[in-house]
Scaffold this active site. Structure first.
Site, PDB file in Angstrom:
ATOM      1  N   ASP A  46      19.223 -33.413   6.283  1.00  0.00           N
ATOM      2  CA  ASP A  46      17.861 -33.449   6.816  1.00  0.00           C
ATOM      3  C   ASP A  46      17.794 -32.861   8.225  1.00  0.00           C
ATOM      4  OD1 ASP A  46      15.039 -34.251   6.896  1.00  0.00           O
ATOM      5  OD2 ASP A  46      15.730 -35.742   8.349  1.00  0.00           O
ATOM      6  N   CYS A  88      22.308 -54.531  -7.798  1.00  0.00           N
ATOM      7  CA  CYS A  88      23.273 -54.754  -6.727  1.00  0.00           C
ATOM      8  C   CYS A  88      22.887 -56.029  -5.975  1.00  0.00           C
ATOM      9  CB  CYS A  88      23.256 -53.536  -5.794  1.00  0.00           C
ATOM     10  SG  CYS A  88      24.448 -53.575  -4.469  1.00  0.00           S
ATOM     11  N   HIS A  89      23.855 -56.913  -5.739  1.00  0.00           N
ATOM     12  CA  HIS A  89      23.570 -58.143  -4.999  1.00  0.00           C
ATOM     13  C   HIS A  89      23.257 -57.823  -3.540  1.00  0.00           C
ATOM     14  CE1 HIS A  89      25.836 -59.761  -8.419  1.00  0.00           C
ATOM     15  NE2 HIS A  89      25.166 -60.876  -8.194  1.00  0.00           N
ATOM     16  N   MET A  94      29.383 -50.674  -3.223  1.00  0.00           N
ATOM     17  CA  MET A  94      28.078 -50.018  -3.226  1.00  0.00           C
ATOM     18  C   MET A  94      27.541 -49.847  -1.806  1.00  0.00           C
ATOM     19  SD  MET A  94      27.995 -49.290  -6.292  1.00  0.00           S
ATOM     20  CE  MET A  94      26.536 -48.310  -6.066  1.00  0.00           C
ATOM     21  N   GLU A  95      27.844 -50.789  -0.931  1.00  0.00           N
ATOM     22  CA  GLU A  95      27.405 -50.670   0.458  1.00  0.00           C
ATOM     23  C   GLU A  95      28.113 -49.502   1.147  1.00  0.00           C
ATOM     24  OE1 GLU A  95      26.007 -54.311  -1.128  1.00  0.00           O
ATOM     25  OE2 GLU A  95      28.004 -53.441  -1.221  1.00  0.00           O
TER      26      GLU A  95
END
Length: 159
Positions: free
Chosen positions: A129, A78-79, A114-115
């Site tokens: 969590d 991924c860039h 992707m971000e």
């Protein structure tokens, strides 16, 4: 079917060369759904779940934005991108479903999916969590791209 863009002619992993691509405005929205049980839902105060660790949704938003900024460090090919904006919203939909929407944008040579996906995913993991001490009956059931604009083609999920 098109070939995989992250493989060279010999089938080896390769980062996509975006050097000759034009800079365009790019946006992407991703969604994650987290399903929690009634015990966790009972901890709602106002618009957020409150635990000993603090406000769950507010913490998840911060974690998601931080993760979106680091997608290029987490995903090998991924860039690394300099985000111009990243917004995360979290709300309850249905009885026990929590919807996370992450929208990221920039002007650049390569996509921003992707971000957005990373931001939504890490926000979902943060909810897990922060709530796991109350119950492990938590399911992250969906992370997907909802919409993207810019680049070669636009995409919008049709539901």
């Amino acid at each position: 079917m098109s070939s995989f863009t992250h493989l060279d002619v010999h089938g080896n992993p390769s980062m996509v060369d975006v050097g000759e691509k034009a800079v365009t405005k790019r946006t992407a929205t991703a969604r994650s759904i987290v399903v929690v049980d009634d015990e966790i839902m009972a901890k709602f105060v106002g618009e957020d779940i409150h635990t000993k660790k603090g406000p769950v949704f507010q913490t998840a938003i911060i974690a998601g934005v931080m993760a979106a900024k680091k997608a290029g460090d987490l995903i090998p090919l991924c860039h690394p991108l300099g985000l111009e904006n990243c917004q995360i919203s979290i709300k309850v939909i249905g009885k026990n479903d929590i919807e996370i929407l992450c929208t990221a944008s920039l002007s650049g040579k390569t996509g921003i999916e992707m971000e957005a996906l990373t931001g939504a995913s890490v926000a979902a993991l943060t909810i897990y969590d922060m709530c796991k001490a109350m119950s492990h009956n938590i399911v992250i059931k969906e992370t997907r791209l909802i919409e993207k604009t810019g680049g070669k083609k636009n995409f919008k999920l049709s539901e």
